[in-house]
Scaffold this motif. Structure first.
Motif, PDB file in Angstrom:
ATOM      1  N   VAL A 198       0.878  -1.329   0.012  1.00 24.12           N
ATOM      2  CA  VAL A 198       0.242   0.465  -0.350  1.00 24.12           C
ATOM      3  C   VAL A 198       1.132   1.291   0.165  1.00 24.12           C
ATOM      4  CG1 VAL A 198      -1.393   1.130   1.556  1.00 24.12           C
ATOM      5  CG2 VAL A 198      -2.693  -0.780   0.994  1.00 24.12           C
ATOM      6  N   ASP A 199       1.807   1.296   0.910  1.00 18.67           N
ATOM      7  CA  ASP A 199       2.521   2.541   0.976  1.00 18.67           C
ATOM      8  C   ASP A 199       3.782   2.972  -0.295  1.00 18.67           C
ATOM      9  OD1 ASP A 199       1.917   2.717   3.674  1.00 18.67           O
ATOM     10  OD2 ASP A 199       3.892   1.798   3.923  1.00 18.67           O
ATOM     11  N   ALA A 200       3.860   1.712  -1.212  1.00 23.81           N
ATOM     12  CA  ALA A 200       4.296   1.752  -2.227  1.00 23.81           C
ATOM     13  C   ALA A 200       3.682   2.254  -3.091  1.00 23.81           C
ATOM     14  CB  ALA A 200       4.979   0.213  -3.148  1.00 23.81           C
ATOM     15  N   ARG A 201       2.285   1.838  -3.372  1.00 27.55           N
ATOM     16  CA  ARG A 201       1.012   2.217  -4.427  1.00 27.55           C
ATOM     17  C   ARG A 201       1.387   3.996  -4.239  1.00 27.55           C
ATOM     18  NH1 ARG A 201       2.336  -2.052  -5.784  1.00 27.55           N
ATOM     19  NH2 ARG A 201       4.230  -0.611  -6.347  1.00 27.55           N
ATOM     20  N   LEU A 202       0.682   4.004  -3.243  1.00 27.72           N
ATOM     21  CA  LEU A 202       1.022   5.904  -2.606  1.00 27.72           C
ATOM     22  C   LEU A 202       1.650   6.251  -2.972  1.00 27.72           C
ATOM     23  CD1 LEU A 202      -0.217   5.478   0.979  1.00 27.72           C
ATOM     24  CD2 LEU A 202      -1.781   6.074  -0.784  1.00 27.72           C
ATOM     25  N   ASP A 203       2.860   6.176  -2.993  1.00 23.74           N
ATOM     26  CA  ASP A 203       4.230   6.460  -3.559  1.00 23.74           C
ATOM     27  C   ASP A 203       4.190   6.994  -4.921  1.00 23.74           C
ATOM     28  OD1 ASP A 203       6.972   8.469  -2.965  1.00 23.74           O
ATOM     29  OD2 ASP A 203       7.350   6.856  -4.776  1.00 23.74           O
ATOM     30  N   GLU A 204       3.695   5.564  -5.382  1.00 24.04           N
ATOM     31  CA  GLU A 204       4.016   6.087  -7.358  1.00 24.04           C
ATOM     32  C   GLU A 204       2.907   6.929  -7.513  1.00 24.04           C
ATOM     33  OE1 GLU A 204       5.034   1.517  -8.275  1.00 24.04           O
ATOM     34  OE2 GLU A 204       3.019   1.651  -8.009  1.00 24.04           O
ATOM     35  N   HIS A 205       1.795   6.986  -6.586  1.00 22.66           N
ATOM     36  CA  HIS A 205       0.413   7.741  -7.221  1.00 22.66           C
ATOM     37  C   HIS A 205       1.022   9.426  -6.606  1.00 22.66           C
ATOM     38  CE1 HIS A 205      -3.462   9.633  -7.359  1.00 22.66           C
ATOM     39  NE2 HIS A 205      -2.906  10.373  -5.842  1.00 22.66           N
ATOM     40  N   ARG A 206       1.414   9.626  -5.624  1.00 22.17           N
ATOM     41  CA  ARG A 206       2.235  10.773  -5.977  1.00 22.17           C
ATOM     42  C   ARG A 206       2.778  11.604  -6.681  1.00 22.17           C
ATOM     43  NH1 ARG A 206       1.924   8.863   0.019  1.00 22.17           N
ATOM     44  NH2 ARG A 206       4.236   8.486  -0.065  1.00 22.17           N
ATOM     45  N   ARG A 207       3.711  10.568  -7.076  1.00 28.15           N
ATOM     46  CA  ARG A 207       4.712  10.883  -7.943  1.00 28.15           C
ATOM     47  C   ARG A 207       4.483  11.086  -9.865  1.00 28.15           C
ATOM     48  NH1 ARG A 207       9.624   6.297  -7.469  1.00 28.15           N
ATOM     49  NH2 ARG A 207      10.824   7.881  -8.804  1.00 28.15           N
ATOM     50  N   TYR A 208       3.548   9.617 -10.018  1.00 25.64           N
ATOM     51  CA  TYR A 208       2.482   9.847 -11.699  1.00 25.64           C
ATOM     52  C   TYR A 208       1.535  10.242 -11.622  1.00 25.64           C
ATOM     53  CZ  TYR A 208       7.711   7.699 -11.517  1.00 25.64           C
ATOM     54  OH  TYR A 208       8.500   6.710 -10.995  1.00 25.64           O
ATOM     55  N   ALA A 209       0.563   9.981 -11.025  1.00 23.98           N
ATOM     56  CA  ALA A 209      -0.884  10.053 -11.527  1.00 23.98           C
ATOM     57  C   ALA A 209      -0.916  11.158 -12.220  1.00 23.98           C
ATOM     58  CB  ALA A 209      -1.445   9.883 -10.328  1.00 23.98           C
ATOM     59  N   GLY A 210      -0.904  12.867 -11.738  1.00 25.03           N
ATOM     60  CA  GLY A 210      -1.027  14.124 -12.073  1.00 25.03           C
ATOM     61  C   GLY A 210      -0.768  14.238 -13.464  1.00 25.03           C
ATOM     62  N   PRO A 211       1.167  14.256 -13.500  1.00 25.38           N
ATOM     63  CA  PRO A 211       1.829  14.221 -15.269  1.00 25.38           C
ATOM     64  C   PRO A 211       1.533  13.145 -15.813  1.00 25.38           C
ATOM     65  CG  PRO A 211       3.264  14.323 -13.360  1.00 25.38           C
ATOM     66  CD  PRO A 211       2.127  14.045 -12.845  1.00 25.38           C
ATOM     67  N   ASN A 212       0.969  11.679 -15.385  1.00 23.27           N
ATOM     68  CA  ASN A 212       0.418  10.979 -16.664  1.00 23.27           C
ATOM     69  C   ASN A 212      -0.985  11.650 -17.058  1.00 23.27           C
ATOM     70  OD1 ASN A 212       2.590   9.855 -16.492  1.00 23.27           O
ATOM     71  ND2 ASN A 212       2.340   8.253 -14.678  1.00 23.27           N
ATOM     72  N   ARG A 213      -1.842  12.131 -16.415  1.00 22.73           N
ATOM     73  CA  ARG A 213      -2.706  12.128 -16.781  1.00 22.73           C
ATOM     74  C   ARG A 213      -3.084  13.006 -17.710  1.00 22.73           C
ATOM     75  NH1 ARG A 213      -8.669  11.532 -13.673  1.00 22.73           N
ATOM     76  NH2 ARG A 213      -9.530  12.842 -15.070  1.00 22.73           N
ATOM     77  N   ARG A 214      -2.514  14.086 -17.362  1.00 22.20           N
ATOM     78  CA  ARG A 214      -2.105  15.676 -17.976  1.00 22.20           C
ATOM     79  C   ARG A 214      -2.223  14.945 -19.305  1.00 22.20           C
ATOM     80  NH1 ARG A 214      -0.867  18.135 -12.626  1.00 22.20           N
ATOM     81  NH2 ARG A 214       1.274  17.757 -13.584  1.00 22.20           N
ATOM     82  N   ALA A 215      -0.451  14.366 -19.381  1.00 19.56           N
ATOM     83  CA  ALA A 215      -0.152  13.761 -20.707  1.00 19.56           C
ATOM     84  C   ALA A 215      -0.999  13.622 -21.421  1.00 19.56           C
ATOM     85  CB  ALA A 215       1.381  13.280 -20.526  1.00 19.56           C
ATOM     86  N   ILE A 216      -1.158  11.926 -20.852  1.00 24.54           N
ATOM     87  CA  ILE A 216      -3.015  11.546 -22.015  1.00 24.54           C
ATOM     88  C   ILE A 216      -3.593  12.092 -22.682  1.00 24.54           C
ATOM     89  CG2 ILE A 216      -4.269   9.282 -21.278  1.00 24.54           C
ATOM     90  CD1 ILE A 216      -1.969   7.790 -19.732  1.00 24.54           C
TER      91      ILE A 216
END
Length: 378
Positions: A198-216
């Protein structure tokens, strides 16, 4: 000139059911006649309905990976998937292919490419029963999801992309406790191992989710690919989807989100298995409740192809005032329109002759014949 007449049928039109015949000429509906005016293939009083349109099925992936660690030949998986899709009355299907690597599948692109290539090969070869398109399921917290999108999106068969975030505590699983209960047995991990995950998934969300959404979102707009949001749970989620130009709200998890999506003009898609079972498998809002509230536009078979037909015939029995044409619109004309496929989804003059013969005098609707552009495929 190729002609076929379907006679003695209960024809489900967009707003009524009439007994009569349908003339198909060169793959299109050329005439609809009430009464016994034409002779032809006798449907013996069975229903004649439009071919179903499926926008989000994970079924191809399930055939490709039938067990953990087992990967089937992708063309063989597609063949089995296509036969079941057509046999369930689905003549247009968007095969959902997940992109974005994770710990379980670190080389997701290789697997996704095999599935996408199989669909393209089957379509080009003309041996698929249903017409297949690609729906890219973009897992936003994955570090390489944008690279995967760039590798697979630029093809005419890729028509839909959904932006998803299955981070614990987000959207489908807003409660971390609910997430832990759901995945504890499925993942076979100790509480300590699950917490680390869970901790690893939360860290990935913080790092990648926003920029990836904007790009796609930017890429999809440029390429003319329709966008869907996934598991909207809050007003903020819906507002973000509206800003991004999203057309479809897939599987909203709360009444608040579904109401906001409806007000924003998004087409609301829910799972047909939710209707059949009477509840969500993860404890979210019931699809039938959304129908009662006038908040559901589209049903998807999700993980059981036949559930699409079953739910459409079940809804009029469960929802007072809902007739069969309106129920069938959730699996025919509404998804076709949302995907920009204006040539199908109705038994109407000039539309594609994607048609299904259904006997509804048994406990469940029985698919007795399927035609795609006037040619029998099942």
């Amino acid at each position: 000139m190729r002609e076929t007449v379907f006679a003695n049928a209960q024809i489900v039109l967009p707003d009524e059911v009439v007994i009569g015949s349908v003339l198909v000429r060169d793959g299109k509906i050329a005439a609809i006649d009430a009464g016994a005016g034409r002779s032809g293939e006798d449907l013996e009083g069975d229903y004649l309905i439009p071919g179903l349109v499926e926008l989000h099925t994970d079924h191809l992936e399930n055939h490709y990976r039938p067990r953990p660690g087992v990967f089937w030949d992708p063309l063989a998986a597609l063949h089995a998937h296509d036969a079941q899709i057509a046999g369930s009355g689905i003549t247009t299907v968007f095969d959902a292919v997940r992109i974005g690597s994770d710990n379980d599948l670190p080389d997701m692109l290789a697997h996704a490419r095999k599935l996408v290539d199989a669909v393209r090969t089957g379509g080009a070869g003309g041996w698929l029963r249903a017409e297949h398109f690609i729906h890219l399921r973009c897992e936003l917290p994955s570090h390489d999801v944008v690279d995967h999108f760039d590798a697979l999106a630029d093809h005419p068969m890729t028509r839909l992309a959904s932006v998803m975030d299955h981070t614990p505590g987000q959207r489908q699983f807003r409660s971390l406790d609910a997430y832990r209960r759901f995945y504890a047995k499925q993942m076979g991990r100790s509480p300590q191992e699950l917490q680390a995950y869970v901790d690893a998934r939360l860290d990935e969300h913080r790092r990648y989710a926003g920029p990836n959404r904007r790009a796609i979102v930017s890429r999809a707009r440029t390429m003319g690919i329709a966008l869907a949001s996934h598991d909207d749970a809050t007003l903020a989620h819906v507002e973000e989807a509206e800003t991004d130009g999203v057309a479809i709200s897939e599987f909203p998890t709360t009444l608040e989100a579904a109401s906001a999506a409806h007000e924003a003009g998004l087409a609301i898609l829910m799972g047909a298995p939710n209707v059949v079972r009477g509840q969500s498998h993860s404890g979210n809002i019931s699809a039938t409740d959304l129908v009662v509230g006038g908040l559901l536009d589209i049903l998807s078979s999700d993980y059981v192809p036949y559930a699409l037909m079953q739910a459409a015939f079940l809804l009029p029995q469960r929802v007072e005032g809902l007739d069969l044409p309106a129920a069938l619109a959730t699996v025919t004309s509404n998804p076709a329109r949302a995907a920009g496929l204006e040539d199908r989804g109705e038994v109407s003059l000039g539309k594609r002759a994607d048609l299904v013969r259904v006997a509804a005098d048994a406990p469940l609707p029985v698919v007795r014949g399927v035609w795609r552009e006037g040619l029998r495929v099942s």
